[in-house]
Write an enzyme that holds these catalytic residues in place. Structure first.
Site, PDB file in Angstrom:
ATOM      1  N   ASP A  83      33.330  30.361   8.328  1.00  0.00           N
ATOM      2  CA  ASP A  83      32.182  29.595   8.813  1.00  0.00           C
ATOM      3  C   ASP A  83      32.711  28.339   9.502  1.00  0.00           C
ATOM      4  OD1 ASP A  83      29.626  28.759   9.291  1.00  0.00           O
ATOM      5  OD2 ASP A  83      29.119  28.332   7.206  1.00  0.00           O
ATOM      6  N   ASP A 100      29.066  31.213  15.090  1.00  0.00           N
ATOM      7  CA  ASP A 100      29.946  30.350  14.295  1.00  0.00           C
ATOM      8  C   ASP A 100      30.329  30.926  12.935  1.00  0.00           C
ATOM      9  OD1 ASP A 100      27.395  30.187  13.252  1.00  0.00           O
ATOM     10  OD2 ASP A 100      27.512  28.042  12.803  1.00  0.00           O
ATOM     11  N   GLU A 101      30.018  32.187  12.659  1.00  0.00           N
ATOM     12  CA  GLU A 101      30.410  32.739  11.361  1.00  0.00           C
ATOM     13  C   GLU A 101      30.551  34.247  11.426  1.00  0.00           C
ATOM     14  OE1 GLU A 101      27.533  32.638   8.141  1.00  0.00           O
ATOM     15  OE2 GLU A 101      25.924  32.180   9.564  1.00  0.00           O
TER      16      GLU A 101
END
Length: 360
Positions: free
Chosen positions: A11, A105-106
């Site tokens: 993350d 983003d993850e």
């Protein structure tokens, strides 16, 4: 020894804001909001400097400015975020083809069997985070465990720029202490309802039978029953292509009044707005889902030529609600978007393995 998967959840820390600070040194160390402005709009991401003042993603720009008067607003640059996200994803693929992106983003990585022949998922996570910092210039956090839910939960423990591992032998004790709102699939509305039942953490949740949870929360009851016992069998899906983004809620008691519907719909919309801010996803079609007391389901949709902003989604939801009279009472509402701004990518489809390893 029990066979276990080894899952890493990576993350990125304050991703959109961190990219802006990386690209513009004048913004470093300053409270920053990506998206929105002082009068309107929604914050898509907030830097850690802004978070100290209570600024959060999905917050209105007006509220964010009240909380932090010297907050700097910058417009989002999703093309740039996607470019950086692709660089990070290439690092993931150096270790495994079993990569399931959740957002820009993850992502989840299954490293049970991996390309570097490293039996330690913990060391692989350290390597990945080090490479992201050196090759991209950003900080990432990671969680490691034997299933996706626990890995995702672990990635929050030592944020920012840290990692944590939840071993199989420690999972149940960890989950018993976990606040109920931190459980995957339990949003604010459900958490509040659980607290009314005296359920404040995993230990409290474990005291309720599967039959009771199913009666109270429908199909979600089985999910709640399993995850508090460390059971979450969903595999990392490398060929996952998102077709829609939605949020919904099943009510404890069927609702018959318009004022009740509006209160619940606003809660669901706020959750959808958080998911949109988190993912950077936009859609051209807005759908209202309605399940009635007799379990019949109705959907109403409207499609636009342009991608919709959150304010337009809420306006359209109300329009769809009032399109024609609802049968009463209502058991469930859901709001979703589709026809998304994501490209369909042909991702490697790999085989997942269950292999004995003694080390995490």
């Amino acid at each position: 020894m029990e066979n276990v998967r080894k899952i890493i959840h990576v993350d990125m820390d304050a991703f959109y804001a961190s990219v802006e600070q990386m690209d513009n040194p004048d913004l470093r160390g300053k409270p920053l909001a990506v998206g929105g402005n002082r009068e309107r709009g929604v914050v898509a991401a907030a830097s850690y400097e802004a978070r100290k003042y209570g600024v959060r993603s999905a917050m209105s720009g007006k509220m964010a400015a009240l909380k932090c008067p010297h907050l700097i607003f910058v417009p989002p640059r999703f093309d740039r975020y996607k470019e950086i996200s692709n660089q990070i994803r290439e690092i993931f693929y150096a270790y495994t083809d079993l990569v399931e992106p959740l957002a820009l983003d993850e992502a989840f990585l299954d490293v049970t069997e991996n390309k570097v022949n490293n039996p330690s998922a913990t060391r692989i996570a350290l390597e990945i985070r080090k490479r992201i910092k050196e090759e991209v210039g950003l900080n990432a956090s990671a969680g490691i465990s034997y299933n996706k839910f626990l890995a995702k939960t672990a990635s929050d423990i030592n944020k920012p720029n840290g990692q944590a591992v939840i071993l199989p032998k420690d999972a149940e004790a960890f989950l018993e202490k976990l606040p109920i709102e931190r459980f995957f699939g339990i949003g604010k509305v459900t958490a509040d309802k659980m607290k009314e039942l005296g359920i404040h953490n995993g230990f409290d949740l474990k005291q309720f039978s599967l039959q009771y949870l199913t009666k109270r929360f429908g199909k979600s009851g089985l999910h709640f029953y399993n995850i508090v016992r460390g059971i979450h069998l969903s595999e990392v899906q490398p060929n996952r292509i998102r077709k829609s983004l939605s949020a919904e809620n099943t009510f404890e008691t069927d609702l018959a009044k318009m004022e009740e519907w509006l209160i619940e719909l606003e809660e669901i919309f706020e959750e959808l707005k958080r998911r949109i801010s988190r993912s950077g996803i936009k859609g051209r079609t807005v759908t209202l889902k309605i399940k009635y007391h007799d379990f019949t389901v109705q959907t109403r949709s409207k499609t636009f030529e342009q991608f919709t902003e959150p304010e337009k989604i809420w306006e359209t939801t109300l329009e769809l609600l009032n399109q024609e009279d609802l049968k009463s009472p209502v058991r469930l509402f859901g709001i979703g978007i589709s026809n998304l701004n994501v490209e369909e990518e042909s991702l490697y489809v790999g085989k997942q393995l269950w292999i004995e390893f003694g080390e995490f």
